[in-house]
Every structure is written in structure tokens, then in C-alpha cells.
Design a protein around this motif. Structure first.
Motif, PDB file in Angstrom:
ATOM      1  N   LEU A  45       0.887  -1.087   0.044  1.00 50.93           N
ATOM      2  CA  LEU A  45      -0.039   0.051   0.144  1.00 50.93           C
ATOM      3  C   LEU A  45       0.719   1.157   0.040  1.00 50.93           C
ATOM      4  O   LEU A  45       0.061   2.180  -0.029  1.00 50.93           O
ATOM      5  N   LEU A  46       2.033   1.129   0.263  1.00 53.17           N
ATOM      6  CA  LEU A  46       3.066   2.395   0.444  1.00 53.17           C
ATOM      7  C   LEU A  46       4.044   2.252  -0.882  1.00 53.17           C
ATOM      8  O   LEU A  46       4.407   1.400  -1.360  1.00 53.17           O
ATOM      9  N   PHE A  47       4.188   3.698  -1.266  1.00 56.12           N
ATOM     10  CA  PHE A  47       5.228   3.794  -2.482  1.00 56.12           C
ATOM     11  C   PHE A  47       6.590   3.685  -2.160  1.00 56.12           C
ATOM     12  O   PHE A  47       6.965   4.333  -1.042  1.00 56.12           O
ATOM     13  N   MET A  48       7.489   2.924  -2.830  1.00 54.80           N
ATOM     14  CA  MET A  48       9.020   3.076  -2.502  1.00 54.80           C
ATOM     15  C   MET A  48       9.538   3.120  -4.001  1.00 54.80           C
ATOM     16  O   MET A  48       9.299   2.470  -4.861  1.00 54.80           O
ATOM     17  N   SER A  49      10.365   4.156  -3.932  1.00 55.69           N
ATOM     18  CA  SER A  49      11.196   4.216  -5.263  1.00 55.69           C
ATOM     19  C   SER A  49      11.846   3.286  -5.534  1.00 55.69           C
ATOM     20  O   SER A  49      12.666   2.606  -4.778  1.00 55.69           O
TER      21      SER A  49
END
Length: 261
Positions: A45-49
Motif C-alpha cells: 500500500l506504500l510507494f517506494m522508489s
């Protein structure tokens, strides 16, 4: 087990929190940053580059970073402050909080270092009794604002005149565990001043470090100056008292002081 500590050998220990439903979260001790949050279907659910650098002292691109003690470049420190570039620790003596709805919780703490005082000088003093009041900000051409903070703390230059203030104002000194109480009559306003570091160095009769041990709180009549006609009289007075405890010590509630209790 609701959480566990994992070290993949990259020098970035992380805490894995899991729920019986299958949801999970990952928190790095570096920066106290949440880098993963998955639901019970194991969906991230979270963005990580995809190019995030997981190596100190670089900040991590993605997840939920902690921006402290400043946001962006709104201050004298590095971008978003230093908290996201420091190693946090698990806190075994955390402050009591309401019981969480979920079973998996972890308390982290970031302890102050000696170098922090040099890069981020801050005061252990707060002023109560001026909340929600209007004030003139002398740093912005006497523009009028309304105080939004629950109490006034100091991490930069302050030069204000608070208007229509109460007859009692409390100065809570956490470091020395004492409270100073200002009582006044006939002086409706209050001036608050601390030059902080840059202005202190520019004042010829003020020590470079004096701003860390002083606070100017004056009773005043600024918004409506007092004008006397011949034979008229006016009386103004102020009284300072000290109590050898503080809100920090748990022995004195400043709101009781302001209420005269």
C-alpha cells in the motif's frame, strides 16, 4: 509473535509487524521510517522508489518518513530536518497510550545528541496563557496574527506583542523544574521577545549564547496607549512569583496557576 527484528546484513535493521489476518508493516530503525504496509491480501500500500538508496546517510525515497524538526527547507537545518537520517531505538519505557485496536505495535525513540544543540538550539521553556490571542509580529512589520499554538515554545527569534492578555501568564521552565507566574493589572498587553542565535550575535551588548538562558516577557499597553489629562491618575502594576516545580515535574498544572488555584 506480533513483531520481530530482522537484520539482513546491510546495516539497516528493520522491525516486522504482523497481524493474524495477514497484514504487515516494516519499520526501519534508520529514520524510524515505515517502508512497507501490506493488507491481508499481501498487497503493498506504500510507494517506494525503485531507486531508493537504503544506506546512511542518504534519506530514503518513499514510505512514511519523519520530518523533524522542520519540514522542507523551512528552517536552518538540512532538508526535512535530521530525524529521518538518524538511527532510532526501541523504547522500552514508552509513554502510556490508549490500547491499540491491532495487536502489533512498537514504540521507537530518537535520543538527543550533543551535536543537536549546536545545529538546532532549542528552549526548554514554554509560555501559557496567551493561546488564541491576537498579536502584533514585529518581525513582519507589526502584522496582526492569532496565536494557534496550545502553548508558546521557542526554536527561533520571537518579537511579538500579545493583545488583551489575561491578568496571569505562566512561564514553565522544564529544565529547572519551576514555573514563573506574571500577575498584572492596568497593563492589558504583553510583549514577548527572544533574539535567538543570529540576532544575538548582531547585538553588541548581548552575549552570543545569552539567548539560551533568557526570555523577555513584559506587561504593556501597546494597542491602546494610556493618555492622561491634567489631574488624572493611572495605576499599573505587575508581580512576579516562582514555584519550585513545573508542569514537567507533574506537580503543578499551569492552568491551575492561571486560574489562581
Amino acid at each position: 509473535m506480533p513483531w520481530s527484528v530482522v537484520n539482513d546484513g546491510d546495516g539497516m535493521p528493520r522491525i516486522i509487524l504482523t497481524e493474524p489476518s495477514g497484514s504487515s508493516a516494516e519499520v526501519l530503525l534508520y529514520g524510524g521510517q515505515v517502508v512497507s504496509w501490506k493488507n491481508d491480501r499481501r498487497e503493498e500500500l506504500l510507494f517506494m522508489s525503485s531507486k531508493a538508496v537504503l544506506k546512511p546517510p542518504k534519506a530514503i525515497r518513499g514510505g512514511i518518513p519523519i520530518c523533524f524538526p522542520q519540514f522542507g527547507n523551512l528552517g536552518s537545518l538540512e532538508q526535512h530536518g535530521f530525524a529521518r537520517n538518524r538511527l532510532w531505538a526501541m523504547d522500552s519505557c514508552a509513554s502510556p497510550l490508549p490500547p491499540p485496536k491491532n495487536q502489533s505495535t512498537i514504540d521507537l525513540i530518537l535520543k538527543s545528541q550533543e551535536e543537536d544543540i549546536k545545529t538546532w538550539p532549542r528552549s526548554e521553556v514554554r509560555v501559557e496563557g496567551l493561546e488564541t490571542l491576537d498579536y502584533f509580529d514585529n518581525l513582519i512589520k507589526r502584522e496582526r496574527f492569532t496565536e494557534q499554538a496550545d502553548a508558546i515554545t521557542f526554536d527561533g527569534e520571537v518579537d511579538r506583542v500579545y493583545l488583551s492578555t489575561p491578568g496571569k501568564i505562566a512561564i514553565i521552565d522544564h529544565e529547572k523544574k519551576r514555573t514563573l507566574v506574571l500577575r498584572k493589572e492596568g497593563l492589558p498587553d504583553a510583549a514577548l521577545w527572544n533574539p535567538w542565535d543570529k540576532k544575538a550575535k548582531a547585538l553588541p551588548d548581548f552575549g552570543d549564547e545569552d539567548f539560551q538562558v533568557m526570555l523577555c516577557l513584559d506587561s504593556a499597553a501597546v494597542e491602546n496607549p494610556i493618555t492622561l489629562k491634567p489631574s488624572e491618575e493611572w495605576m499599573g502594576r505587575q508581580e512576579l512569583s516562582t514555584v519550585l516545580s513545573s508542569y514537567f515535574s507533574g506537580q503543578l498544572d499551569p492552568r491551575q496557576v492561571l486560574a489562581g488555584k
